[in-house]
Design a protein around this motif. Structure first.
Motif, short mmCIF file in Angstrom:
data_model
loop_
_atom_site.label_atom_id
_atom_site.label_comp_id
_atom_site.label_asym_id
_atom_site.label_seq_id
_atom_site.Cartn_x
_atom_site.Cartn_y
_atom_site.Cartn_z
N THR A 44 0.82 -1.22 0.00
CA THR A 44 0.00 0.00 0.00
C THR A 44 0.85 1.27 0.00
N ALA A 45 2.03 1.20 0.59
CA ALA A 45 2.91 2.37 0.66
C ALA A 45 3.46 2.77 -0.70
N VAL A 46 3.53 1.82 -1.63
CA VAL A 46 4.08 2.10 -2.96
C VAL A 46 3.01 2.02 -4.05
N ASN A 47 1.74 1.97 -3.64
CA ASN A 47 0.61 1.89 -4.58
C ASN A 47 0.74 0.71 -5.53
N TYR A 48 1.11 -0.46 -4.98
CA TYR A 48 1.25 -1.67 -5.79
C TYR A 48 -0.10 -2.09 -6.35
N ARG A 49 -0.07 -2.56 -7.60
CA ARG A 49 -1.27 -3.14 -8.21
C ARG A 49 -0.85 -4.33 -9.06
N ASP A 50 -1.77 -5.25 -9.31
CA ASP A 50 -1.47 -6.48 -10.04
C ASP A 50 -1.51 -6.31 -11.55
N LYS A 51 -1.72 -5.11 -12.03
CA LYS A 51 -1.77 -4.85 -13.47
C LYS A 51 -0.64 -3.91 -13.86
N PRO A 52 -0.08 -4.07 -15.07
CA PRO A 52 1.01 -3.19 -15.50
C PRO A 52 0.53 -1.78 -15.80
N LYS A 53 1.47 -0.87 -15.89
CA LYS A 53 1.19 0.50 -16.32
C LYS A 53 1.81 0.63 -17.71
N GLY A 54 1.03 0.32 -18.72
CA GLY A 54 1.56 0.31 -20.08
C GLY A 54 2.58 -0.81 -20.23
N SER A 55 3.77 -0.48 -20.67
CA SER A 55 4.82 -1.49 -20.81
C SER A 55 5.64 -1.64 -19.53
N GLU A 56 5.37 -0.81 -18.53
CA GLU A 56 6.07 -0.90 -17.25
C GLU A 56 5.42 -1.97 -16.39
N MET A 57 6.20 -2.98 -16.02
CA MET A 57 5.70 -4.04 -15.14
C MET A 57 6.85 -4.59 -14.32
N CYS A 58 6.51 -5.26 -13.24
CA CYS A 58 7.51 -5.75 -12.29
C CYS A 58 8.58 -6.62 -12.97
N SER A 59 8.19 -7.45 -13.93
CA SER A 59 9.16 -8.32 -14.59
C SER A 59 10.24 -7.53 -15.33
N GLY A 67 10.19 -15.51 -9.93
CA GLY A 67 9.83 -16.80 -9.36
C GLY A 67 10.44 -17.91 -10.20
N PRO A 68 10.06 -19.18 -9.96
CA PRO A 68 10.65 -20.32 -10.68
C PRO A 68 10.31 -20.35 -12.17
N THR A 69 9.19 -19.74 -12.57
CA THR A 69 8.83 -19.66 -13.99
C THR A 69 8.52 -18.21 -14.32
N PRO A 70 8.53 -17.84 -15.60
CA PRO A 70 8.26 -16.45 -15.96
C PRO A 70 6.90 -15.91 -15.50
N THR A 71 5.91 -16.80 -15.35
CA THR A 71 4.58 -16.33 -14.94
C THR A 71 4.32 -16.52 -13.44
N ALA A 72 5.25 -17.17 -12.74
CA ALA A 72 5.08 -17.41 -11.29
C ALA A 72 5.30 -16.13 -10.50
N MET A 73 4.67 -16.07 -9.35
CA MET A 73 4.85 -14.92 -8.45
C MET A 73 6.31 -14.85 -8.02
N ILE A 83 4.96 -10.90 -5.38
CA ILE A 83 4.80 -9.87 -6.41
C ILE A 83 4.48 -10.54 -7.75
N ASP A 84 3.43 -10.07 -8.39
CA ASP A 84 3.03 -10.56 -9.71
C ASP A 84 3.99 -9.97 -10.76
N PRO A 85 4.53 -10.80 -11.67
CA PRO A 85 5.44 -10.27 -12.68
C PRO A 85 4.79 -9.21 -13.57
N LYS A 86 3.46 -9.23 -13.66
CA LYS A 86 2.76 -8.22 -14.46
C LYS A 86 2.26 -7.06 -13.61
N GLY A 87 2.68 -6.99 -12.35
CA GLY A 87 2.28 -5.92 -11.47
C GLY A 87 3.07 -4.64 -11.73
#
Length: 96
Positions: A44-59, A67-73, A83-87
């Motif tokens: 909540t302190a960093v306004n985390y969300r599970d969806k990307p912001k355009g092309s910007e995403m956690c991955s 995580g162990p696979t590209p789609t794993a947390m 953390i979701d890789p697409k967050g």
């Protein structure tokens, strides 16, 4: 003949100051190891969300630990919890 040093106008000074403050704020997050970052921030302190912001995403972030696979947390060096890789969050730092 004297060499004049060009004067910096207020707009340039403000831009460079803002850039410096931004880099100084994020640099400790980028250059600390996970062991040093035991006190991670809440999502909540960093306004985390599970969806990307355009092309910007956690991955695509320097702080993301995959995580162990590209789609794993995965994890984040600065944010607590899974953390979701697409967050996305406010402290997103693109990989070089």
């Amino acid at each position: 003949m004297s060499a004049e040093t060009p004067k910096m106008n207020r707009r340039d000074w403000l831009r460079k100051s803002a850039l410096f403050v931004g880099v100084a704020t994020i640099a400790p997050l980028v250059f600390t190891s996970p062991a040093e970052a035991a006190d991670k921030m809440a999502k909540t302190a960093v306004n985390y969300r599970d969806k990307p912001k355009g092309s910007e995403m956690c991955s695509n972030c320097k702080l993301f630990i995959p995580g162990p696979t590209p789609t794993a947390m995965g994890e984040c060096k600065a944010v607590a919890g899974k953390i979701d890789p697409k967050g996305w969050c406010d402290i997103y730092v693109p990989k070089a």
